[in-house]
Design a protein around this motif. Structure first.
Motif, PDB file in Angstrom:
ATOM      1  N   ASP A  18       9.967   0.342  -0.521  1.00 44.15           N
ATOM      2  CA  ASP A  18      10.381  -1.004  -0.126  1.00 44.15           C
ATOM      3  C   ASP A  18      10.539  -1.916  -1.338  1.00 44.15           C
ATOM      4  OD1 ASP A  18      10.247  -0.338   2.625  1.00 44.15           O
ATOM      5  OD2 ASP A  18       8.083  -0.670   2.603  1.00 44.15           O
ATOM      6  N   LEU A  19       9.811  -1.601  -2.406  1.00 46.72           N
ATOM      7  CA  LEU A  19       9.833  -2.433  -3.608  1.00 46.72           C
ATOM      8  C   LEU A  19      10.767  -1.881  -4.679  1.00 46.72           C
ATOM      9  CD1 LEU A  19       6.000  -3.127  -3.922  1.00 46.72           C
ATOM     10  CD2 LEU A  19       7.724  -4.442  -2.684  1.00 46.72           C
ATOM     11  N   GLY A  20      11.429  -0.768  -4.352  1.00 51.37           N
ATOM     12  CA  GLY A  20      12.323  -0.163  -5.335  1.00 51.37           C
ATOM     13  C   GLY A  20      11.582   0.496  -6.484  1.00 51.37           C
ATOM     14  N   LEU A  21      10.338   0.905  -6.240  1.00 53.60           N
ATOM     15  CA  LEU A  21       9.525   1.535  -7.284  1.00 53.60           C
ATOM     16  C   LEU A  21       9.579   3.049  -7.146  1.00 53.60           C
ATOM     17  CD1 LEU A  21       6.360  -0.748  -7.188  1.00 53.60           C
ATOM     18  CD2 LEU A  21       8.104  -0.696  -8.977  1.00 53.60           C
ATOM     19  N   ASN A  22       9.716   3.718  -8.255  1.00 51.24           N
ATOM     20  CA  ASN A  22       9.681   5.176  -8.294  1.00 51.24           C
ATOM     21  C   ASN A  22       8.230   5.620  -8.408  1.00 51.24           C
ATOM     22  OD1 ASN A  22       9.879   7.891  -8.734  1.00 51.24           O
ATOM     23  ND2 ASN A  22      11.163   7.738 -10.566  1.00 51.24           N
ATOM     24  N   PRO A  23       7.681   6.284  -7.381  1.00 57.30           N
ATOM     25  CA  PRO A  23       6.271   6.690  -7.452  1.00 57.30           C
ATOM     26  C   PRO A  23       5.953   7.521  -8.688  1.00 57.30           C
ATOM     27  CG  PRO A  23       7.116   6.987  -5.230  1.00 57.30           C
ATOM     28  CD  PRO A  23       8.296   6.645  -6.104  1.00 57.30           C
ATOM     29  N   SER A  60       2.316   6.915 -15.442  1.00 64.07           N
ATOM     30  CA  SER A  60       1.901   6.471 -16.776  1.00 64.07           C
ATOM     31  C   SER A  60       1.074   5.199 -16.724  1.00 64.07           C
ATOM     32  CB  SER A  60       3.137   6.239 -17.656  1.00 64.07           C
ATOM     33  OG  SER A  60       3.960   5.225 -17.096  1.00 64.07           O
ATOM     34  N   ARG A  61       1.021   4.558 -15.568  1.00 64.21           N
ATOM     35  CA  ARG A  61       0.259   3.313 -15.430  1.00 64.21           C
ATOM     36  C   ARG A  61      -1.089   3.549 -14.759  1.00 64.21           C
ATOM     37  NH1 ARG A  61       5.544   2.575 -15.292  1.00 64.21           N
ATOM     38  NH2 ARG A  61       6.496   0.710 -16.190  1.00 64.21           N
ATOM     39  N   THR A  68       0.827  -1.197   0.000  1.00 66.77           N
ATOM     40  CA  THR A  68       0.000   0.000   0.000  1.00 66.77           C
ATOM     41  C   THR A  68       0.861   1.245   0.000  1.00 66.77           C
ATOM     42  OG1 THR A  68      -1.798   1.144   1.182  1.00 66.77           O
ATOM     43  CG2 THR A  68      -0.170  -0.026   2.531  1.00 66.77           C
ATOM     44  N   ASP A  69       0.433   2.226  -0.746  1.00 60.42           N
ATOM     45  CA  ASP A  69       1.171   3.487  -0.843  1.00 60.42           C
ATOM     46  C   ASP A  69       0.260   4.490  -1.540  1.00 60.42           C
ATOM     47  OD1 ASP A  69       3.094   5.577  -1.937  1.00 60.42           O
ATOM     48  OD2 ASP A  69       4.519   4.243  -0.948  1.00 60.42           O
ATOM     49  N   PRO A  70       0.235   5.751  -1.093  1.00 61.41           N
ATOM     50  CA  PRO A  70      -0.579   6.745  -1.799  1.00 61.41           C
ATOM     51  C   PRO A  70      -0.249   6.837  -3.291  1.00 61.41           C
ATOM     52  CG  PRO A  70       0.164   7.629   0.300  1.00 61.41           C
ATOM     53  CD  PRO A  70       0.871   6.325   0.120  1.00 61.41           C
ATOM     54  N   ALA A  71       0.989   6.504  -3.644  1.00 63.87           N
ATOM     55  CA  ALA A  71       1.390   6.562  -5.052  1.00 63.87           C
ATOM     56  C   ALA A  71       0.679   5.518  -5.904  1.00 63.87           C
ATOM     57  CB  ALA A  71       2.904   6.364  -5.165  1.00 63.87           C
ATOM     58  N   PHE A  72       0.116   4.491  -5.261  1.00 63.99           N
ATOM     59  CA  PHE A  72      -0.547   3.418  -6.007  1.00 63.99           C
ATOM     60  C   PHE A  72      -1.991   3.759  -6.362  1.00 63.99           C
ATOM     61  CE2 PHE A  72       2.261   0.231  -3.488  1.00 63.99           C
ATOM     62  CZ  PHE A  72       3.363   0.629  -4.240  1.00 63.99           C
TER      63      PHE A  72
END
Length: 259
Positions: free
Chosen positions: A207-212, A217-218, A84-88
């Motif tokens: 934690d997942l190495g994802l750039n918010p 674009s997704r 979970t993350d606001p970026a998602f």
């Protein structure tokens, strides 16, 4: 056998859907585990009971989605992970698959399960995209599975239009469950009480190495939700069956224009 099940929390299909200002109001909705995901959880538990191993649940969603993990943990799964993350917020199937693929880099697995679609948006894309991102085989609409004694392959029966199809695949692979695969169990009191002791970790984008910023674009923009038009009242055609049938054919041809 390490099995990962990807869950989604959806509105209960018995909930009354209220649309206002082009949006579905979440207030008053009852949220449950996606019904097709329930078949996936049940099959994972049966495989674990037969072959041993571990069942790990993963869901991507807001704070309320943690309840879906608790509901499935009460059935006998070993671990639940809340991504979970606001970026998602607002990501579509491709974005969710991207997030899940990153999460699964941190989880050992021999097979991955999910429901073939979510009953909320009826898109049925996430698991397919996830398999592509992980470079794994994917078998959809699974109604039966037999795992080879060495645990390296599986023979799968899947539902296709007009019949059944039997395929073989190497493991690990991604499978999506269809109704008829099994009969999901109910949680026991012992299972429900055990969940209270479970610690459900939360994984953020970092934690997942994802750039918010890269998830922008997704994302999918929901322009408007419109309820279906009210159905017109039915028409009763009186008279003897032979005459009523003739009148029905005439109405279908001249008014409904179906032929």
């Amino acid at each position: 056998m390490n099995i990962v099940v990807c869950l989604k929390q959806v509105p209960d299909t018995a909930s009354k859907i209220v649309v206002k200002d082009g949006r579905v109001l979440e207030e008053g909705l009852t949220w449950v585990v996606n019904p097709y995901d329930e078949y996936a959880v049940e099959e994972a538990l049966r495989i674990k009971e037969k072959l041993g191993g571990k069942v790990t649940l993963v869901t991507v969603g807001p704070e309320r989605a943690k309840q879906a993990l608790k509901d499935a943990l009460a059935l006998g799964a070993d671990e639940g992970i809340h991504v979970t993350d606001p970026a998602f917020e607002g990501v579509g199937p491709y974005g969710v698959a991207t997030i899940l693929a990153a999460a699964l880099q941190k989880i050992p697995y021999d097979m991955i399960w999910a429901g073939w679609k979510g009953v909320d948006l009826d898109q049925g894309q996430t698991a397919i995209i996830l398999a592509e991102k992980l470079g794994l085989p994917h078998v959809s609409f699974v109604t039966k599975i037999d795992i080879a004694p060495d645990g390296k392959s599986a023979t799968v029966q899947r539902e296709v239009e007009g019949g059944k199809e039997v395929v073989q695949t190497q493991l690990p692979a991604v499978f999506t469950a269809q109704k008829g695969l099994n009969e999901p169990r109910y949680a026991s009191l012992k299972g429900i009480m055990a969940v209270k002791k479970k610690v459900i970790p939360e994984w953020k984008a970092a934690d997942l190495g994802l750039n918010p910023d890269g998830l922008g674009s997704r994302k999918v923009e929901l322009v408007e939700v419109v309820p279906p038009p009210e159905r017109a009242a039915g028409r009763v055609i009186p008279g003897a069956p032979e005459e009523a049938a003739k009148e029905l054919v005439r109405l279908l041809h001249e008014e409904a224009k179906v032929f």
